[in-house]
Design a protein around this motif. Structure first.
Motif, short mmCIF file in Angstrom:
data_model
loop_
_atom_site.label_atom_id
_atom_site.label_comp_id
_atom_site.label_asym_id
_atom_site.label_seq_id
_atom_site.Cartn_x
_atom_site.Cartn_y
_atom_site.Cartn_z
N GLY A 1 -25.81 18.47 -117.11
CA GLY A 1 -25.31 18.26 -116.58
C GLY A 1 -23.39 18.16 -117.74
O GLY A 1 -23.55 18.20 -119.27
N THR B 1 -23.14 12.22 -116.40
CA THR B 1 -24.90 12.86 -116.65
C THR B 1 -24.04 13.06 -117.86
O THR B 1 -24.91 13.51 -119.13
CB THR B 1 -25.33 13.66 -115.59
OG1 THR B 1 -24.91 12.84 -114.66
CG2 THR B 1 -26.45 13.95 -116.31
N SER C 1 -30.11 18.68 -120.85
CA SER C 1 -29.53 18.53 -119.65
C SER C 1 -28.47 19.42 -118.92
O SER C 1 -27.42 19.94 -120.16
CB SER C 1 -28.52 17.64 -119.88
OG SER C 1 -27.82 17.22 -118.66
#
Ligand code: PRX
Length: 640
Positions: A304, A310, A302
């Motif tokens: 994020g 996130t 991810s």
């Protein structure tokens, strides 16, 4: 496979491989199962090790102060790290860190466990105890994750501040929660340069009286000597030197606070969103498993940052709670060239990749050349977050990155929701641009101004009609705002999300942007008032109104309408003999106040701003004008 449904929308069906691999075989059935909300979430809660099981699953007796798993006792760090040490995952890689200089750090679960314990012990020695808050201003490096989990282990409340934010933002956040400690780094790598983070902290600390200790990670090797440090500063390495690598977990009540994360709202001050322990764990782990069909052999990436939600939920905590390997990358998506992300996916064999539409749109500009250079066959599922994904970006992601075989999970959620709320799961039929349906255990409605549910194909307010386990429990120091903004508008404990949306006759939800004055710039949330205050604090500015202006890559940019003080105009030098024009000076001023996330698109000088009788600026009018709607003579609005 693609076909067209009755709404003339393209439907994408999952391929056989995705279906065969998937743990969930029937989407509708799973959603149906989730309708018995309490039973569903209680079953999911069984996946964890509890010190003591809960007395009640959901306590709704004091709406909207909901309680989940009340009476239960648990520790998130134990479930994310410690429990894996006794299993076959002990030597599995928990964190794979890579940076743009090619440095790689692999931490197994066992290594992560010991590092967390050392930091936890060090924090205890510094006098940090359960309930105390610890701020962090760090790049995406292992020390950030270790520090977060160390806090969680001892029951301290962490509060990360995105490393792209300004010293003004740091001061505001640290003082709001009265942190005694801030953990930071000397710098971070970005596009071949080192961005100095320590200087931001130095400036901020002049105004943060509660901070007793600044812990410094010598991340880029700028500081070589203790002599370089000030009296209340200590190197991270020095701090943990000699600490033992075992530490007991604090027994946390289900509703004990876990972290506070600041985000923007429509009024000036950032909101300190409070998340608590047990419900958050259950919510993020379950949605992570459902949305990305996580298996033991997955390599999860991810993009994020842990400075945002996130990063908390799906870069750090959910992957570790499921015993997955999570890849973290420190660097820009286009450096040394726009193929770097694809190169990493090929090199390490990433299987699930989660990013933001703005990043995809940015990379699209460089064409197909870079994605074609690498073999991306390892990818099985892609994910999108932060804003609605437009069809062009969806198609590019699907075809160029996923090679037409990996479904895209368009996940709608918020800092406040803590977990995915509306999202497909891998076996779902997809309509690009729609986040599809509420996940199992989540209940959504599109409502009118009174909170009454609207029929399909009518645009209205997005509302969450039943509590969900990872829901935020409040705003730090601002209970009134918690009630006003989210719970008061619609009766009966219904949550107002702040987005507009429409539902089609297949039950697919189409998010249509914010209903308030919150801008989304490159997926980052920023309040119009925050930007206006930043402008207004400059001596040349009398009054400002800010709206979001559409941008093909960043989604929105700031457009500012400025009334300047007597004698100023945007194209004059700010000061006599100064080479900067006022326009540039204001740009610098706003950036200094808010950090690089506040990207200015346009500034225009005006004589007056449209206002209501009570003097409130009508941004809506400016926005309508911007979008070419003819509102006639707006000067009359003033005397409305
Ligand atoms: O407007 C929605 C938009 O982002 C807002 C939440 O922003 P933040 O708290 O910063 O969290 C972002 C990461 C979860 C929402 O109110 N948003 C987020 N995801 C989507 C979205 N809009 C449309 N589609 C999405 N998938």
């Amino acid at each position: 496979m693609v076909n067209i449904n009755s709404n003339n929308q393209r439907l994408f069906h999952p391929n056989d491989e995705v279906k065969q691999r998937s743990d969930i075989k029937d989407w509708d059935l799973e959603i149906e199962k989730g309708k018995d909300i309490e039973k569903y979430w209680a079953q999911e809660a069984e996946q964890f090790d509890w010190f003591k099981k809960w007395d009640s699953i959901l306590d709704e007796s004091n709406k909207p102060y909901y309680k989940w798993f009340d009476g239960g006792q648990i520790n998130l760090a134990y479930n994310a790290v410690d429990r894996w040490i006794e299993t076959g995952k002990r030597n599995k890689i928990a964190i794979l860190y890579i940076n743009e200089r090619g440095k790689e750090v692999k931490l197994t679960y066992y290594e992560l466990y010991r590092e967390v314990n050392k930091v936890a012990n060090a924090l205890l020695n510094l006098g940090i105890k359960k309930g105390d808050s610890v701020s962090m201003y760090l790049p995406m490096c292992p020390e950030l994750i270790i520090s977060m989990i160390a806090c969680t282990k001892i029951g301290a409340v962490h509060s990360t501040i995105f490393s792209g934010l300004s010293s003004v933002a740091v001061v505001e956040r640290v003082n709001d929660i009265k942190s005694k400690i801030i953990i930071t780094a000397d710098g971070t790598y970005r596009r071949g340069k080192i961005i100095n983070l320590k200087s931001v902290i130095d400036e901020a600390m002049l105004q943060c009286p509660t901070v007793q200790t600044v812990v410094l990670v010598n991340h880029t090797g700028r500081y070589n000597d203790v002599a370089d440090l000030r009296g209340n500063e200590i190197f991270y390495d020095r701090l943990i030197e000699g600490e033992t690598d075992s530490c007991d977990c604090e027994v946390m009540e289900s509703e004990d606070p876990l972290f506070i994360l600041y985000t923007s709202g429509s009024t000036g001050k950032p909101k300190g969103v409070i998340h608590t322990t047990a419900g958050y764990m259950v919510g993020i782990a379950t949605t992570f498993k459902n949305v990305f069909d996580i298996h033991d052999d997955d390599l999860w990436w991810s993009t994020g940052d842990a400075g945002w939600i996130t990063g908390h939920s799906y870069t750090v905590y959910a992957p570790l709670l499921l015993g997955t390997t999570t890849l973290i990358y420190e660097g820009a998506p286009d450096f040394p060239d726009p193929g770097i992300w694809w190169k990493i996916i090929e090199k390490y064999g990433v299987t699930k990749f989660y990013t933001a539409p703005t990043a995809i749109r940015h990379l699209m500009r460089f064409g197909k050349k870079y994605s074609k250079l690498y073999n991306l066959d390892s990818l099985k599922i892609l994910g999108s977050v932060g804003e609605a994904i437009n069809f062009e970006a969806w198609k590019w992601m699907y075809e160029e990155i996923g090679k037409g075989k990996t479904p895209i999970m368009d996940t709608w959620w918020q800092t406040e929701t803590g977990m995915h709320m509306i999202s497909p799961i891998p076996i779902a039929d997809l309509k690009p641009g729609s986040a599809t349906k509420p996940l199992p255990g989540v209940q959504i409605a599109i409502v009118d101004e009174e909170g009454k549910e609207l029929p399909p194909n009518k645009k209205g307010y997005l509302a969450i009609t039943k509590p969900w386990p990872a829901m935020f429990r409040g705003l730090h120091n601002d209970d009134e705002r918690f009630i006003n903004v989210y719970w008061e508008e619609f009766p009966g404990g219904i949550y107002r999300a702040g987005d507009m949306a429409e539902i089609d006759e297949d039950g697919y939800i189409w998010i249509q942007g914010r209903s308030d004055d919150v801008l989304k710039i490159a997926g980052h949330r920023i309040g119009a008032t925050e930007v206006e205050s930043a402008f207004n604090s400059h001596p040349a500015v009398n009054e400002t109104a800010v709206i979001g202006k559409e941008d093909p890559v960043k989604g929105q940019l700031i457009k500012a309408f400025l009334i300047l003080n007597e004698g100023y105009n945007l194209d004059m030098p700010f000061k006599e003999g100064n080479r900067f024009l006022l326009r540039e000076e204001l740009k610098r001023h706003v950036r200094h106040a808010l950090g690089p996330v506040a990207v200015l698109g346009e500034m225009v000088q005006v004589d007056k701003l449209p206002k209501t009788k009570s003097g409130k600026i009508m941004r809506r009018v400016l926005k309508a004008q911007e979008e070419g709607e003819d509102l006639g003579d707006i000067s009359t609005l003033e005397s409305d």
